[in-house]
Design an enzyme around this catalytic site. Structure first.
Site, mmCIF file in Angstrom:
data_model
loop_
_atom_site.group_PDB
_atom_site.id
_atom_site.type_symbol
_atom_site.label_atom_id
_atom_site.label_comp_id
_atom_site.label_asym_id
_atom_site.label_seq_id
_atom_site.Cartn_x
_atom_site.Cartn_y
_atom_site.Cartn_z
ATOM 1 N N CYS A 165 47.775 54.393 4.429
ATOM 2 C CA CYS A 165 47.361 54.663 5.805
ATOM 3 C C CYS A 165 47.130 53.402 6.620
ATOM 4 O O CYS A 165 46.818 53.479 7.806
ATOM 5 C CB CYS A 165 46.107 55.529 5.810
ATOM 6 S SG CYS A 165 46.332 57.095 4.942
ATOM 7 N N HIS A 303 39.192 53.288 12.214
ATOM 8 C CA HIS A 303 40.065 54.090 11.364
ATOM 9 C C HIS A 303 39.623 55.551 11.454
ATOM 10 O O HIS A 303 40.457 56.443 11.556
ATOM 11 C CB HIS A 303 40.003 53.571 9.934
ATOM 12 C CG HIS A 303 40.969 54.213 8.998
ATOM 13 N ND1 HIS A 303 42.326 54.267 9.246
ATOM 14 C CD2 HIS A 303 40.786 54.827 7.798
ATOM 15 C CE1 HIS A 303 42.933 54.894 8.245
ATOM 16 N NE2 HIS A 303 42.023 55.243 7.364
ATOM 17 N N GLU A 314 32.923 52.826 6.966
ATOM 18 C CA GLU A 314 33.429 52.014 8.073
ATOM 19 C C GLU A 314 32.325 51.685 9.065
ATOM 20 O O GLU A 314 32.265 50.568 9.593
ATOM 21 C CB GLU A 314 34.581 52.723 8.771
ATOM 22 C CG GLU A 314 35.182 51.889 9.890
ATOM 23 C CD GLU A 314 36.376 52.539 10.563
ATOM 24 O OE1 GLU A 314 37.089 51.825 11.303
ATOM 25 O OE2 GLU A 314 36.588 53.758 10.372
ATOM 26 N N LYS A 332 41.771 59.711 16.178
ATOM 27 C CA LYS A 332 42.186 60.786 15.268
ATOM 28 C C LYS A 332 41.552 62.124 15.633
ATOM 29 O O LYS A 332 41.986 63.164 15.142
ATOM 30 C CB LYS A 332 41.874 60.406 13.825
ATOM 31 C CG LYS A 332 42.760 59.289 13.273
ATOM 32 C CD LYS A 332 42.491 59.040 11.802
ATOM 33 C CE LYS A 332 43.399 57.957 11.224
ATOM 34 N NZ LYS A 332 43.038 56.604 11.659
ATOM 35 N N HIS A 337 45.601 62.576 11.628
ATOM 36 C CA HIS A 337 45.844 61.400 10.789
ATOM 37 C C HIS A 337 47.318 61.358 10.398
ATOM 38 O O HIS A 337 47.776 62.125 9.546
ATOM 39 C CB HIS A 337 44.963 61.454 9.545
ATOM 40 C CG HIS A 337 44.933 60.177 8.768
ATOM 41 N ND1 HIS A 337 45.707 59.073 9.076
ATOM 42 C CD2 HIS A 337 44.209 59.812 7.666
ATOM 43 C CE1 HIS A 337 45.474 58.111 8.219
ATOM 44 N NE2 HIS A 337 44.571 58.531 7.353
ATOM 45 N N PHE A 396 44.660 54.479 0.970
ATOM 46 C CA PHE A 396 44.522 54.717 -0.456
ATOM 47 C C PHE A 396 45.011 53.493 -1.229
ATOM 48 O O PHE A 396 45.921 52.786 -0.801
ATOM 49 C CB PHE A 396 45.336 55.935 -0.876
ATOM 50 C CG PHE A 396 44.704 57.255 -0.508
ATOM 51 C CD1 PHE A 396 43.405 57.339 -0.060
ATOM 52 C CD2 PHE A 396 45.434 58.425 -0.609
ATOM 53 C CE1 PHE A 396 42.826 58.547 0.279
ATOM 54 C CE2 PHE A 396 44.875 59.652 -0.275
ATOM 55 C CZ PHE A 396 43.561 59.713 0.164
#
Length: 408
Positions: A165, A303, A314, A332, A337, A396
């Protein structure tokens, strides 16, 4: 070893998102935060997670030509469409440029997933002799950059970054490095993804990463009631130019990429480091690369995936390294996403935020998680002069990438 600050010029942008096809449509919906563009996805019928953010009304024949559309996976169609808008926005004529000095660096996390599934079904049902000879060039992850290069006779460095991502953000950072090193005058960069296929979405569902909601408010970054992300498709492309090249042709500069940092959590395959220690390395590296400190940052495009673990991790990172003062948002909440394309979509949104002096709100945020001690913009956008902004992307595998943007 520290190097002199280098500002790559953003001279063109293009978007294909679930919020709309083209920058004006996508930005209008992001700016107004008119709910997540989420709904049932017919391609996911029969799966336990048949809900996502699909690009509405995308016509492959119009985007890439009828004769070529059937030869390209959807992720490559998106990339070509976004690149076309970005090149036109930059006022560039590919017929006139020196293609050897033009690079393409795109991010992609999964490749041609729809093609892979379709051809697997063909193999199972009809046998190997019915598998398409176009299978490999349609599914291979490198082909988004390859096809864009073919489209624009870009014969410079050409590759795809695959950092989950964070892929789109990694691509932009590496594109800037090509310019700084003098390998290119122009780089088309960004990310693309078309992951709304049963196997991919079912995999995310099985790991518990997806929201259980089936409404337009399912993606709710930083909200106390968030429960997972909403998968999306789309693409975004930026034209980056060496500042001398942009100045020589009198280009309009929409913004600057002034810093880049990357790191690894080295912690867990899917869960972020709870304290954001790995991601902190990337943020600090990006700030250092830009020659600034956290106090100089006005805005953070987070993010912000709407997952319980990521958002808290975050938030702690932003508070610790940058501070509580920046206006924070996550797009998002509107666009879901888009995995490998997410960072590129957010990069364009960050450029537009700086250009327009307007921070979009985080859509669907009704009750801020008490563990998130930040100035998160919600309910309505905020007019704010933004000189410096940070855009975070985490993936990831614990892969982190961070960009610093500044006003031209």
């Amino acid at each position: 070893m520290p190097t002199a600050r280098f500002d790559a010029a953003v001279t063109g942008v293009g978007m294909v998102t679930c919020a709309g096809i083209g920058v004006p449509a996508s930005w209008a919906r992001i700016r107004d935060a008119r709910g997540t563009a989420a709904g049932p996805v017919p391609a996911l019928d029969g799966t336990p997670a048949d809900f996502g953010c699909a690009v509405p009304g995308f016509d492959p024949a119009a985007a890439v030509g009828r004769r070529r559309a059937w030869r390209l996976d959807r992720c490559n169609q998106f990339a070509i469409a976004a690149a076309a808008e970005a090149v036109a926005d930059a006022g560039l004529d590919p017929a006139a440029w020196d293609g050897a000095r033009v690079g393409v660096v795109l991010g992609n996390g999964i490749g041609g997933a729809a093609t892979w599934e379709k051809q697997h079904d063909t193999l199972r049902d009809e046998g190997p002799h019915k598998v398409s000879p176009l299978l490999i060039p349609m599914l291979s992850i490198n082909m988004s950059a390859g096809y864009v290069a073919m489209e624009y006779r870009a014969r410079g460095p050409n590759f795809v970054t695959a950092t989950a991502c964070a892929s789109g953000t990694t691509a932009i950072g590496m594109a800037r490095e090509l310019l700084r090193a003098g390998h290119c005058d122009i780089v088309l960069t960004g990310g693309t993804e078309a992951p709304l296929v049963p196997s991919i979405v079912s995999g995310f569902h099985q790991m518990g990463a997806l929201s259980k909601g089936r409404t337009a408010t399912a993606s709710r970054p930083f909200d106390a009631d968030r429960d997972g992300f909403v998968p999306a498709e789309g693409a975004a492309v930026l034209v980056l130019e060496h500042p001398d090249h942009a100045a020589a042709r009198g280009a309009r500069v929409r913004g600057l990429v002034s810093g880049y940092g990357a790191s690894a959590d080295a912690h867990h395959a899917t869960a972020p480091d709870p304290q954001g220690a790995g991601a902190e390395l990337a943020v600090r590296a990006a700030l250092s690369d830009a020659g600034i400190t956290g106090a100089d940052v006005t805005h953070v495009n987070a993010h912000g995936t709407s997952t319980p673990l990521n958002d808290v991790s975050e938030a702690r990172l932003i508070r610790r390294v940058i501070g509580a003062h920046p206006a924070v948002t996550s797009t998002k909440g509107v666009v879901g996403h888009a995995l490998g394309a997410a960072g590129a979509i957010e990069a364009v949104a960050t450029v537009l935020t700086i250009e327009h002096g307007h921070v979009p709100p985080t859509a669907n945020l009704e009750s801020l998680d008490p563990e998130i001690d930040l100035d998160v913009v919600a309910k309505a956008g905020r007019d704010l002069p933004v000189e410096v902004a940070v855009s975070n992307s985490f993936g990831f595998g614990g892969q982190n990438a961070v960009l610093v943007f500044s006003r031209a």
